[in-house]
Write a protein that holds these residues in place. Structure first.
Motif, PDB file in Angstrom:
ATOM      1  N   VAL A 135      37.139  45.163  43.341  1.00 48.16           N
ATOM      2  CA  VAL A 135      37.234  46.125  44.432  1.00 48.16           C
ATOM      3  C   VAL A 135      35.964  46.957  44.417  1.00 48.16           C
ATOM      4  CG1 VAL A 135      38.563  48.036  45.433  1.00 48.16           C
ATOM      5  CG2 VAL A 135      39.759  46.247  44.147  1.00 48.16           C
ATOM      6  N   SER A 136      35.359  47.145  45.585  1.00 43.79           N
ATOM      7  CA  SER A 136      34.195  48.026  45.688  1.00 43.79           C
ATOM      8  C   SER A 136      34.497  49.122  46.708  1.00 43.79           C
ATOM      9  CB  SER A 136      32.940  47.242  46.087  1.00 43.79           C
ATOM     10  OG  SER A 136      33.091  46.671  47.373  1.00 43.79           O
ATOM     11  N   TYR A 137      33.890  50.301  46.507  1.00 45.03           N
ATOM     12  CA  TYR A 137      34.107  51.446  47.384  1.00 45.03           C
ATOM     13  C   TYR A 137      32.961  52.430  47.196  1.00 45.03           C
ATOM     14  CZ  TYR A 137      36.414  52.375  42.881  1.00 45.03           C
ATOM     15  OH  TYR A 137      36.717  52.449  41.548  1.00 45.03           O
ATOM     16  N   SER A 138      32.880  53.423  48.095  1.00 45.58           N
ATOM     17  CA  SER A 138      31.830  54.439  47.948  1.00 45.58           C
ATOM     18  C   SER A 138      32.268  55.535  46.981  1.00 45.58           C
ATOM     19  CB  SER A 138      31.467  55.036  49.307  1.00 45.58           C
ATOM     20  OG  SER A 138      32.589  55.680  49.880  1.00 45.58           O
ATOM     21  N   SER A 139      33.569  55.783  46.906  1.00 45.66           N
ATOM     22  CA  SER A 139      34.143  56.736  45.961  1.00 45.66           C
ATOM     23  C   SER A 139      35.632  56.435  45.865  1.00 45.66           C
ATOM     24  CB  SER A 139      33.928  58.181  46.417  1.00 45.66           C
ATOM     25  OG  SER A 139      34.628  58.418  47.633  1.00 45.66           O
ATOM     26  N   HIS A 140      36.293  56.994  44.835  1.00 50.26           N
ATOM     27  CA  HIS A 140      37.731  56.729  44.722  1.00 50.26           C
ATOM     28  C   HIS A 140      38.470  57.883  44.066  1.00 50.26           C
ATOM     29  CE1 HIS A 140      37.263  55.880  40.433  1.00 50.26           C
ATOM     30  NE2 HIS A 140      38.576  55.809  40.340  1.00 50.26           N
ATOM     31  N   THR A 141      39.771  57.906  44.333  1.00 47.47           N
ATOM     32  CA  THR A 141      40.693  58.780  43.621  1.00 47.47           C
ATOM     33  C   THR A 141      41.829  57.896  43.132  1.00 47.47           C
ATOM     34  OG1 THR A 141      41.928  59.305  45.643  1.00 47.47           O
ATOM     35  CG2 THR A 141      40.157  60.829  44.999  1.00 47.47           C
ATOM     36  N   GLY A 142      42.415  58.252  42.005  1.00 46.64           N
ATOM     37  CA  GLY A 142      43.556  57.525  41.471  1.00 46.64           C
ATOM     38  C   GLY A 142      43.190  56.204  40.837  1.00 46.64           C
ATOM     39  N   GLU A 143      44.218  55.560  40.321  1.00 49.87           N
ATOM     40  CA  GLU A 143      44.114  54.225  39.726  1.00 49.87           C
ATOM     41  C   GLU A 143      45.382  53.467  40.082  1.00 49.87           C
ATOM     42  OE1 GLU A 143      43.552  54.627  35.493  1.00 49.87           O
ATOM     43  OE2 GLU A 143      41.531  55.437  35.729  1.00 49.87           O
ATOM     44  N   PHE A 144      45.337  52.151  39.963  1.00 49.21           N
ATOM     45  CA  PHE A 144      46.540  51.361  40.183  1.00 49.21           C
ATOM     46  C   PHE A 144      47.561  51.739  39.112  1.00 49.21           C
ATOM     47  CE2 PHE A 144      43.139  48.697  41.992  1.00 49.21           C
ATOM     48  CZ  PHE A 144      43.609  48.629  43.297  1.00 49.21           C
ATOM     49  N   ALA A 145      48.788  52.034  39.526  1.00 49.88           N
ATOM     50  CA  ALA A 145      49.834  52.432  38.581  1.00 49.88           C
ATOM     51  C   ALA A 145      50.235  51.267  37.681  1.00 49.88           C
ATOM     52  CB  ALA A 145      51.050  52.971  39.331  1.00 49.88           C
ATOM     53  N   THR A 146      50.211  50.052  38.231  1.00 49.29           N
ATOM     54  CA  THR A 146      50.583  48.847  37.499  1.00 49.29           C
ATOM     55  C   THR A 146      49.540  47.774  37.758  1.00 49.29           C
ATOM     56  OG1 THR A 146      52.930  49.355  37.773  1.00 49.29           O
ATOM     57  CG2 THR A 146      52.377  47.084  37.186  1.00 49.29           C
ATOM     58  N   VAL A 147      49.130  47.083  36.712  1.00 49.63           N
ATOM     59  CA  VAL A 147      48.222  45.942  36.865  1.00 49.63           C
ATOM     60  C   VAL A 147      48.908  44.727  36.254  1.00 49.63           C
ATOM     61  CG1 VAL A 147      45.952  44.967  36.350  1.00 49.63           C
ATOM     62  CG2 VAL A 147      46.185  47.438  36.751  1.00 49.63           C
ATOM     63  N   ASP A 148      49.263  43.773  37.103  1.00 45.19           N
ATOM     64  CA  ASP A 148      49.848  42.512  36.645  1.00 45.19           C
ATOM     65  C   ASP A 148      48.715  41.520  36.459  1.00 45.19           C
ATOM     66  OD1 ASP A 148      52.458  43.453  36.717  1.00 45.19           O
ATOM     67  OD2 ASP A 148      52.736  42.849  38.802  1.00 45.19           O
ATOM     68  N   ARG A 149      48.495  41.070  35.214  1.00 53.13           N
ATOM     69  CA  ARG A 149      47.376  40.178  34.892  1.00 53.13           C
ATOM     70  C   ARG A 149      47.897  38.850  34.378  1.00 53.13           C
ATOM     71  NH1 ARG A 149      44.404  45.015  31.972  1.00 53.13           N
ATOM     72  NH2 ARG A 149      46.213  46.310  32.091  1.00 53.13           N
ATOM     73  N   PRO A 150      47.165  37.800  34.677  1.00 51.04           N
ATOM     74  CA  PRO A 150      47.558  36.497  34.138  1.00 51.04           C
ATOM     75  C   PRO A 150      47.210  36.381  32.659  1.00 51.04           C
ATOM     76  CG  PRO A 150      45.540  36.280  35.391  1.00 51.04           C
ATOM     77  CD  PRO A 150      45.995  37.708  35.540  1.00 51.04           C
ATOM     78  N   PHE A 151      47.901  35.514  31.983  1.00 49.72           N
ATOM     79  CA  PHE A 151      47.645  35.218  30.584  1.00 49.72           C
ATOM     80  C   PHE A 151      46.399  34.358  30.467  1.00 49.72           C
ATOM     81  CE2 PHE A 151      48.167  32.307  26.972  1.00 49.72           C
ATOM     82  CZ  PHE A 151      48.244  33.226  25.941  1.00 49.72           C
ATOM     83  N   ILE A 152      45.562  34.641  29.478  1.00 46.56           N
ATOM     84  CA  ILE A 152      44.382  33.821  29.180  1.00 46.56           C
ATOM     85  C   ILE A 152      44.559  33.263  27.779  1.00 46.56           C
ATOM     86  CG2 ILE A 152      41.883  33.699  29.010  1.00 46.56           C
ATOM     87  CD1 ILE A 152      41.703  36.318  30.499  1.00 46.56           C
ATOM     88  N   GLN A 153      44.334  31.982  27.616  1.00 45.16           N
ATOM     89  CA  GLN A 153      44.443  31.370  26.296  1.00 45.16           C
ATOM     90  C   GLN A 153      43.237  31.715  25.438  1.00 45.16           C
ATOM     91  OE1 GLN A 153      45.466  27.252  26.316  1.00 45.16           O
ATOM     92  NE2 GLN A 153      47.016  27.497  27.897  1.00 45.16           N
ATOM     93  N   GLY A 154      43.357  31.457  24.153  1.00 46.15           N
ATOM     94  CA  GLY A 154      42.225  31.609  23.239  1.00 46.15           C
ATOM     95  C   GLY A 154      42.016  33.010  22.721  1.00 46.15           C
ATOM     96  N   GLY A 155      43.060  33.861  22.740  1.00 48.00           N
ATOM     97  CA  GLY A 155      42.921  35.201  22.204  1.00 48.00           C
ATOM     98  C   GLY A 155      42.121  36.141  23.074  1.00 48.00           C
ATOM     99  N   LEU A 156      42.047  35.834  24.373  1.00 46.82           N
ATOM    100  CA  LEU A 156      41.331  36.680  25.316  1.00 46.82           C
ATOM    101  C   LEU A 156      42.318  37.344  26.265  1.00 46.82           C
ATOM    102  CD1 LEU A 156      38.414  34.243  26.256  1.00 46.82           C
ATOM    103  CD2 LEU A 156      38.383  36.088  24.570  1.00 46.82           C
ATOM    104  N   ALA A 157      41.865  38.414  26.905  1.00 45.01           N
ATOM    105  CA  ALA A 157      42.702  39.106  27.884  1.00 45.01           C
ATOM    106  C   ALA A 157      41.808  39.815  28.894  1.00 45.01           C
ATOM    107  CB  ALA A 157      43.619  40.105  27.201  1.00 45.01           C
ATOM    108  N   PHE A 158      42.394  40.120  30.045  1.00 43.90           N
ATOM    109  CA  PHE A 158      41.689  40.876  31.077  1.00 43.90           C
ATOM    110  C   PHE A 158      41.863  42.371  30.824  1.00 43.90           C
ATOM    111  CE2 PHE A 158      42.464  36.998  33.737  1.00 43.90           C
ATOM    112  CZ  PHE A 158      41.134  36.708  33.989  1.00 43.90           C
ATOM    113  N   GLY A 159      40.768  43.100  30.856  1.00 46.60           N
ATOM    114  CA  GLY A 159      40.790  44.557  30.807  1.00 46.60           C
ATOM    115  C   GLY A 159      40.340  45.096  32.161  1.00 46.60           C
ATOM    116  N   ILE A 160      40.883  46.216  32.566  1.00 47.37           N
ATOM    117  CA  ILE A 160      40.531  46.846  33.840  1.00 47.37           C
ATOM    118  C   ILE A 160      39.605  48.017  33.559  1.00 47.37           C
ATOM    119  CG2 ILE A 160      41.447  48.156  35.805  1.00 47.37           C
ATOM    120  CD1 ILE A 160      42.143  45.231  35.928  1.00 47.37           C
ATOM    121  N   ARG A 161      38.555  48.117  34.370  1.00 48.23           N
ATOM    122  CA  ARG A 161      37.587  49.207  34.213  1.00 48.23           C
ATOM    123  C   ARG A 161      37.336  49.826  35.584  1.00 48.23           C
ATOM    124  NH1 ARG A 161      31.987  48.263  34.208  1.00 48.23           N
ATOM    125  NH2 ARG A 161      32.469  46.055  33.893  1.00 48.23           N
TER     126      ARG A 161
END
Length: 169
Positions: A110-136
């Motif tokens: 997601v791109s924007y010029s500015s923001h307020t808030g964050e997503f209350a819930t993030v549903d992420r898919p499973f990744i094999q190999g001991g990896l995971a998605f992080g949100i920034r």
């Protein structure tokens, strides 16, 4: 009034209005442009199947709203907002079959010029190999980073830092 329905903006198409409201139970999809301020109380799914949905204006997602984005070996979905973003509700992420992200991959979702808030819930898919998605969350975008998942909980988070792995950011 309210109601359910679906609007698709594809192949570079545009919806031009003062404002667009995706109400609860409704769906907006595509890889075109909403030339309007957009309020999301329903589901917005970018891509056709993968691609960028543009909001040429401000975007507000309520607690009941959901944004669905996919990543794949041939590209990714993005929501590009030219104005400000008010974030809440759910971010649902998916991956296309056979897509295998690698450690330290980074995706601007997601791109924007500015923001307020964050997503209350993030549903992420499973990744094999001991990896995971992080949100920034950054000043001009929301990023999905592939990091080590030391505790194997499916999320790259502060608990992984406590286990000796530093998340990029």
């Amino acid at each position: 009034g309210g109601g359910t329905g679906e609007i698709g903006v594809t192949d570079g198409g545009q919806v031009v209005a003062t404002s667009v409201t995706v109400e609860s139970g409704a769906l907006a999809t595509g890889d075109g442009t909403f030339v309007a301020d957009v309020s999301n109380d329903g589901l917005i799914s970018a891509g056709n199947p993968l691609g960028t949905l543009t909001v040429d204006g401000d975007y507000t997602q309520s607690a009941g709203g959901e944004l669905g984005l996919f990543l794949g070996s041939t590209g990714l979905d993005t929501l590009a907002i030219t104005g400000s973003a008010g974030l809440d509700g759910i971010l649902t992420l998916g991956v296309t079959p056979k897509f295998a992200p690698l450690l330290d991959d980074k995706f601007e979702m997601v791109s924007y010029s500015s923001h307020t808030g964050e997503f209350a819930t993030v549903d992420r898919p499973f990744i094999q190999g001991g990896l995971a998605f992080g949100i920034r969350y950054e000043a001009t975008g929301v990023f999905l980073d592939v990091d080590n998942d030391c505790n194997l909980n499916g999320i790259a988070d502060a608990e992984d830092i406590a286990n000796g792995v530093s998340l990029d950011g």
